[in-house]
Motif scaffolding. Structure first.
Motif, PDB file in Angstrom:
ATOM      1  N   LEU A 171      63.705 -26.108  32.720  1.00 39.76           N
ATOM      2  CA  LEU A 171      64.131 -27.380  32.133  1.00 39.76           C
ATOM      3  C   LEU A 171      64.172 -28.492  33.181  1.00 39.76           C
ATOM      4  O   LEU A 171      64.531 -28.258  34.326  1.00 39.76           O
ATOM      5  N   GLU A 172      63.833 -29.694  32.746  1.00 45.45           N
ATOM      6  CA  GLU A 172      63.979 -30.865  33.608  1.00 45.45           C
ATOM      7  C   GLU A 172      65.447 -31.265  33.681  1.00 45.45           C
ATOM      8  O   GLU A 172      65.921 -31.757  34.697  1.00 45.45           O
ATOM      9  N   GLN A 173      66.149 -31.085  32.552  1.00 48.97           N
ATOM     10  CA  GLN A 173      67.575 -31.408  32.498  1.00 48.97           C
ATOM     11  C   GLN A 173      68.276 -30.322  31.695  1.00 48.97           C
ATOM     12  O   GLN A 173      67.938 -30.062  30.553  1.00 48.97           O
ATOM     13  N   MET A 174      69.275 -29.696  32.312  1.00 48.41           N
ATOM     14  CA  MET A 174      70.078 -28.684  31.626  1.00 48.41           C
ATOM     15  C   MET A 174      71.022 -29.376  30.641  1.00 48.41           C
ATOM     16  O   MET A 174      71.464 -30.493  30.892  1.00 48.41           O
ATOM     17  N   PRO A 175      71.358 -28.704  29.556  1.00 48.63           N
ATOM     18  CA  PRO A 175      72.378 -29.260  28.661  1.00 48.63           C
ATOM     19  C   PRO A 175      73.699 -29.365  29.413  1.00 48.63           C
ATOM     20  O   PRO A 175      73.980 -28.542  30.296  1.00 48.63           O
ATOM     21  N   ALA A 226      71.676 -32.725  25.218  1.00 51.86           N
ATOM     22  CA  ALA A 226      70.723 -31.629  25.009  1.00 51.86           C
ATOM     23  C   ALA A 226      69.843 -31.430  26.240  1.00 51.86           C
ATOM     24  O   ALA A 226      69.696 -32.328  27.070  1.00 51.86           O
ATOM     25  N   GLY A 227      69.249 -30.251  26.331  1.00 51.35           N
ATOM     26  CA  GLY A 227      68.309 -29.957  27.406  1.00 51.35           C
ATOM     27  C   GLY A 227      66.999 -30.692  27.194  1.00 51.35           C
ATOM     28  O   GLY A 227      66.642 -31.043  26.067  1.00 51.35           O
ATOM     29  N   VAL A 228      66.283 -30.925  28.292  1.00 52.98           N
ATOM     30  CA  VAL A 228      64.992 -31.615  28.230  1.00 52.98           C
ATOM     31  C   VAL A 228      63.953 -30.769  28.955  1.00 52.98           C
ATOM     32  O   VAL A 228      64.176 -30.318  30.082  1.00 52.98           O
TER      33      VAL A 228
END
Length: 138
Positions: free
Chosen positions: A39-43, A117-119
């Motif tokens: 993931l680029e961004q974790m939730p 949310a994750g990304v």
């Protein structure tokens, strides 16, 4: 006769693929906990994980009376999905300790405000998360 059987088999195979394809499209893919590193961004909860743990968990988590009376301590591991809209779904216990602690961990998690949310690859994705919640008598 062989041609009729072959045609029928091809029709059934095509029908089966169409039905499977519809089901596969209807189910939304989820990034599993083991794939989270992609993931680029974790939730994350509002304010970040540390803030959430100190404000939300500390304020809402109640030590179950049964667990307190029996001296039950330990870590409950909860698995859940952070949906694209940040809501929490599909909560379940991966490892419990009993005495009402498992149910309390789920209750508090479900009370949580919406998360970010994750990304992945620039798109918002459903993400499976695992969270340890420690119960310690003090």
């Amino acid at each position: 006769m062989k041609r009729v059987l072959r045609t029928s088999f091809t029709f059934l195979l095509t029908l089966g693929m169409m039905i499977y394809g519809v089901n596969a499209l209807a189910q939304e893919s989820t990034v599993s906990a083991t794939e989270a590193h992609t993931l680029e961004q974790m939730p994350e909860p509002p304010g970040g994980m540390n803030e959430w743990m100190f404000s939300h968990l500390a304020k809402n988590l109640r030590y179950p009376e049964t667990a307190r009376d029996k001296g039950i301590e330990g870590t409950v591991i909860v698995k859940f999905i952070v949906e694209k809209d940040g809501s929490i779904s599909e909560t379940q216990i991966l490892r419990g300790i009993g005495g009402g602690c498992d149910e309390e961990a789920i209750r508090v998690l479900q009370l949580s405000p919406k998360w970010k949310a994750g990304v992945k690859d620039g798109s918002v994705v459903r993400t499976e998360m695992r969270l340890p919640i420690r119960f310690k008598l003090g």
